[in-house]
Design a protein around this motif. Structure first.
Motif, PDB file in Angstrom:
ATOM      1  N   GLN A   1     -75.155 -19.223  16.996  1.00  0.00           N
ATOM      2  CA  GLN A   1     -75.379 -18.925  15.585  1.00  0.00           C
ATOM      3  C   GLN A   1     -76.509 -19.787  15.017  1.00  0.00           C
ATOM      4  N   VAL A   2     -76.599 -21.027  15.493  1.00  0.00           N
ATOM      5  CA  VAL A   2     -77.677 -21.912  15.051  1.00  0.00           C
ATOM      6  C   VAL A   2     -79.038 -21.318  15.418  1.00  0.00           C
ATOM      7  N   PHE A   3     -79.166 -20.845  16.651  1.00  0.00           N
ATOM      8  CA  PHE A   3     -80.456 -20.296  17.099  1.00  0.00           C
ATOM      9  C   PHE A   3     -80.788 -18.985  16.378  1.00  0.00           C
ATOM     10  N   VAL A   4     -79.767 -18.185  16.103  1.00  0.00           N
ATOM     11  CA  VAL A   4     -79.994 -16.942  15.350  1.00  0.00           C
ATOM     12  C   VAL A   4     -80.544 -17.271  13.962  1.00  0.00           C
ATOM     13  N   LEU A   5     -79.926 -18.256  13.316  1.00  0.00           N
ATOM     14  CA  LEU A   5     -80.408 -18.669  11.996  1.00  0.00           C
ATOM     15  C   LEU A   5     -81.837 -19.177  12.072  1.00  0.00           C
ATOM     16  N   TYR A   6     -82.104 -19.987  13.097  1.00  0.00           N
ATOM     17  CA  TYR A   6     -83.447 -20.569  13.234  1.00  0.00           C
ATOM     18  C   TYR A   6     -84.494 -19.468  13.404  1.00  0.00           C
ATOM     19  N   GLU A   7     -84.191 -18.502  14.236  1.00  0.00           N
ATOM     20  CA  GLU A   7     -85.159 -17.443  14.532  1.00  0.00           C
ATOM     21  C   GLU A   7     -85.354 -16.480  13.367  1.00  0.00           C
ATOM     22  N   GLU A   8     -84.257 -16.157  12.680  1.00  0.00           N
ATOM     23  CA  GLU A   8     -84.321 -15.071  11.706  1.00  0.00           C
ATOM     24  C   GLU A   8     -84.455 -15.532  10.249  1.00  0.00           C
ATOM     25  N   GLU A   9     -84.010 -16.732   9.932  1.00  0.00           N
ATOM     26  CA  GLU A   9     -83.916 -17.123   8.525  1.00  0.00           C
ATOM     27  C   GLU A   9     -84.786 -18.309   8.126  1.00  0.00           C
ATOM     28  N   ILE A  10     -85.096 -19.182   9.070  1.00  0.00           N
ATOM     29  CA  ILE A  10     -85.844 -20.395   8.717  1.00  0.00           C
ATOM     30  C   ILE A  10     -87.315 -20.186   9.042  1.00  0.00           C
ATOM     31  N   ALA A  11     -88.099 -19.932   7.997  1.00  0.00           N
ATOM     32  CA  ALA A  11     -89.526 -19.625   8.186  1.00  0.00           C
ATOM     33  C   ALA A  11     -90.424 -20.773   7.772  1.00  0.00           C
ATOM     34  N   ASN A  12     -89.949 -21.627   6.882  1.00  0.00           N
ATOM     35  CA  ASN A  12     -90.763 -22.744   6.414  1.00  0.00           C
ATOM     36  C   ASN A  12     -90.996 -23.743   7.549  1.00  0.00           C
ATOM     37  N   SER A  13     -92.246 -24.160   7.731  1.00  0.00           N
ATOM     38  CA  SER A  13     -92.583 -25.016   8.873  1.00  0.00           C
ATOM     39  C   SER A  13     -91.894 -26.378   8.795  1.00  0.00           C
ATOM     40  N   LYS A  14     -91.809 -26.965   7.586  1.00  0.00           N
ATOM     41  CA  LYS A  14     -91.121 -28.256   7.455  1.00  0.00           C
ATOM     42  C   LYS A  14     -89.636 -28.116   7.765  1.00  0.00           C
ATOM     43  N   ALA A  15     -89.049 -27.030   7.289  1.00  0.00           N
ATOM     44  CA  ALA A  15     -87.627 -26.792   7.560  1.00  0.00           C
ATOM     45  C   ALA A  15     -87.387 -26.583   9.057  1.00  0.00           C
ATOM     46  N   GLN A  16     -88.340 -25.945   9.730  1.00  0.00           N
ATOM     47  CA  GLN A  16     -88.219 -25.736  11.179  1.00  0.00           C
ATOM     48  C   GLN A  16     -88.238 -27.076  11.924  1.00  0.00           C
ATOM     49  N   VAL A  17     -89.131 -27.970  11.512  1.00  0.00           N
ATOM     50  CA  VAL A  17     -89.207 -29.290  12.158  1.00  0.00           C
ATOM     51  C   VAL A  17     -87.886 -30.035  11.998  1.00  0.00           C
ATOM     52  N   THR A  18     -87.371 -30.040  10.768  1.00  0.00           N
ATOM     53  CA  THR A  18     -86.084 -30.715  10.513  1.00  0.00           C
ATOM     54  C   THR A  18     -84.974 -30.095  11.344  1.00  0.00           C
ATOM     55  N   ALA A  19     -84.946 -28.753  11.392  1.00  0.00           N
ATOM     56  CA  ALA A  19     -83.899 -28.055  12.135  1.00  0.00           C
ATOM     57  C   ALA A  19     -83.951 -28.382  13.622  1.00  0.00           C
ATOM     58  N   ILE A  20     -85.163 -28.411  14.196  1.00  0.00           N
ATOM     59  CA  ILE A  20     -85.300 -28.699  15.625  1.00  0.00           C
ATOM     60  C   ILE A  20     -84.754 -30.076  15.961  1.00  0.00           C
ATOM     61  N   HIS A  21     -85.095 -31.060  15.152  1.00  0.00           N
ATOM     62  CA  HIS A  21     -84.610 -32.422  15.441  1.00  0.00           C
ATOM     63  C   HIS A  21     -83.105 -32.526  15.248  1.00  0.00           C
TER      64      HIS A  21
END
Length: 625
Positions: free
Chosen positions: A441-461
């Motif tokens: 579910q985390v990866f689905v959210l990351y791929e489909e819902e999190i588009a902001n680059s800063k938010a992506q960096v935070t999410a990855i870490h």
């Protein structure tokens, strides 16, 4: 002696009779004096009437001061005659003034022992008399008198003061059909205050007062008088202030029925008062039925009430929802089955509040459920059946529903964090498939819902940090998740973010304290890939004539090399570290960069390790600075 005593008694009665006659005649004259006629005449008449009123009151004061006027004389002669004059004069001003004088000048003990007689006069006065301003002081005086000693309190029980006061108020309200709502509610506030002081242990009396108020309010279509609303808030606040325990208020069946008569704005204010009382007194609500009542009481905060048209103030809304979130942490029971019921009740009410409230309330509810999961850690996840309804598996299913609703708000970044928390909890319960599903579910959210680059960096870490701590996965599942994570890391928008995420992924292949997760080759692959990205960033920076960023990346990677070198990763050699140091020095010279404090500190650390001696010193000895 006997004759002297009889003469004294006759003298007392003569004095009483004289004053009563004088009182009666003065009062009749006072009533007959009407404020009519031309302006000057009316003004003169008003002064005369005011002076006569004072004399009428002095007569009653003198009666109360006569030696020998005991309770028996007061009960048999004084009070009946005065009340007869009160009822028969048919003048609202006189009736109000005389009733107030009676209450003020005669002792509390007399009022208690003649309470039934005194109260019987109230329903007989004119409808225009403001009864609440007379009855309320009477109840206040009596309640203070009751608190004076244990013996006095016993007298109150014997004369059934509460019952008599309650019946009198009911009759007054029944007789004065045009009494404003504020008048009736004020009487009930005074009666409730009396009850809480004199009979604090009789919750049935408290509930009876609230029920009587509900009965009166049911005949009023809508409570619009702000003073009446204020009195209603005072009525609801009194039990909270007295008991310092909101749980007590939750046992009163009529409490929520009174709250239903508040307007939407005041309902929310009262709900905040209830929550503040719980927080102030650190009250734990521990049963599902009480939680149900509580959330019915504060429904003005957890959902939009019918007819709500007021514009929503954003700051007020946040304060209200944060208060509800704090309240959720005060709901707790040691028994898993009861605690699960509580969580389900809160979830039911939370869902009714609509999507705008979920980002505030769902996190608290999730962590409350996770606390229950940790409490049950070690139980079998596959236990089924109604006899054992609270299992980690069932709670995780509920958690998944909660976070899914939150992600649909949408609030994907918050949902991602909560999914990761649930995955960690599933790891603690040794539920591999549950933990894997949460990561999915985390990866689905990351791929489909999190588009902001800063938010992506935070999410990855966040993902890297959570995955590093997982020890429940088999080799295949862990490889799948780490492969996904490293792939996402390398596809971040900015090169520096890519580099840092990729070298952070190296920790997924080397985890201290976990057998089997020490893959030196894959660690080295991550670090080499990070170096390639840093080189690409350096080339882009050269074009932009900015060398500060890429140099820092190289020093960060050098520190990772040193970390794994100390940990004993055989793939990380002193020669590789030496090569990286030379590369950094070359970059500094070619770009004419200024000395870097981070690099200098790193080099001092290497020098320190070389000088300390021993096995570690020997390892670092071959590195030339």
């Amino acid at each position: 002696m006997i004759m002297s005593s009889c003469r004294d008694a006759e003298t007392v009665m003569d004095a009483v009779e004289f004053i009563l006659e004088n009182f009666t005649e003065m009062n009749k004259l006072w009533v007959r004096m009407q404020l009519e006629g031309p302006g000057r005449v009316r003004e003169k008449r008003e002064k005369e009437r005011s002076a006569l009123q004072e004399l009428v009151g002095k007569n009653l004061h003198v009666l109360s001061q006569i030696e020998g006027v005991d309770l028996e004389i007061y009960k048999e002669t004084v009070l009946p005659r005065v009340l007869e004059q009160v009822v028969n004069c048919k003048d609202d001003l006189s009736q109000y003034y005389l009733m107030d004088c009676i209450i003020q000048v005669f002792p509390d003990e007399y009022h208690l022992q003649t309470l039934e007689m005194l109260l019987a006069a109230f329903p007989q006065v004119q409808p225009t008399v403001d009864i609440k301003t007379v009855l309320s002081p009477l109840m206040d005086r009596l309640s203070k008198y009751a608190a004076s000693s244990a013996d006095v309190l016993t007298e109150f029980l014997q004369v059934e003061a509460f019952t008599k006061l309650s019946n009198a108020i009911e009759k007054v309200i029944e007789m004065q059909v045009d009494m404003p709502a504020v008048g009736a509610i004020t009487l009930y506030v005074s009666l409730l205050t009396f009850t809480l002081r004199v009979h604090p242990d009789r919750l049935d009396y408290v509930d009876q007062v609230l029920g009587a108020c509900v009965k009166k309010l049911s005949s009023i279509p809508k409570l619009e008088d702000r003073w009446a609303t204020k009195q209603l808030v005072a009525l609801l606040s009194a039990p909270l202030e007295k008991y310092n325990d909101t749980v007590t208020a939750l046992t009163l069946s009529n409490y929520p029925r009174v709250m239903d008569h508040l307007d939407n704005g005041t309902n929310k204010v009262m709900a905040m008062v209830i929550i503040e009382s719980i927080m102030k007194n650190n009250t734990c609500i521990s049963t599902a039925d009480k939680v149900e009542v509580l959330f019915e009481l504060i429904k003005g905060l957890i959902k939009d009430l019918d007819g709500a048209t007021d514009e929503l103030d954003e700051e007020d809304f946040k304060d209200e929802q944060n208060s509800v979130a704090k309240l959720i942490h005060m709901l707790y029971n040691n028994e898993p089955e009861e605690m699960l019921k509580i969580i389900c009740i809160v979830w039911k009410h939370t869902m009714a509040g609509g999507p705008k409230r979920l980002p505030f309330t769902v996190p608290s509810l999730v962590f409350s459920a996770l606390r229950l999961v940790r409490q049950m850690q070690g139980q079998e996840g596959d236990i089924v059946g109604e006899e054992v309804p609270a299992t980690p598996k069932k709670i995780f299913q509920l958690l998944s529903q909660m976070i899914e609703a939150l992600s649909a708000v949408p609030s994907p970044e918050l949902a991602l964090r909560l999914y990761l928390q649930c995955a960690k909890a599933a790891n603690g319960c040794d539920l591999e498939y549950v933990a894997y599903e949460f990561f999915t579910q985390v990866f689905v959210l990351y791929e489909e819902e999190i588009a902001n680059s800063k938010a992506q960096v935070t999410a990855i870490h966040l993902i890297i940090g959570a995955l590093q701590r997982m020890n429940v996965f088999n080799v295949e599942n862990r490889d799948t998740l780490t492969h996904k994570t490293t792939g996402y890391s390398a596809r971040l928008l900015k090169k520096p973010d890519q580099c840092r995420a990729v070298y952070a992924c190296s920790h997924l292949f080397w985890v201290d304290g976990q057998d089997g997760i020490r893959d030196g080759e894959r660690v080295l692959l991550c670090l080499k890939r990070a170096l390639r990205i840093a080189n690409a960033a350096q080339q882009m920076a050269s074009i932009a004539r900015d060398s500060s960023g890429p140099l820092t990346l190289f020093v960060e990677i050098l520190n990772k090399y040193l970390y794994y070198f100390e940990k004993g990763n055989k793939q990380i050699t002193a020669a590789a570290i030496q090569h990286l140091i030379e590369l950094i020095n070359t970059e500094m010279q070619s770009d004419s960069a200024t000395s870097d404090a981070f690099l200098a500190s790193t080099l001092r650390y290497i020098q320190f390790q070389k000088q300390r001696g021993g096995v570690m010193g020997a390892k670092f000895e071959s590195i030339k600075l």
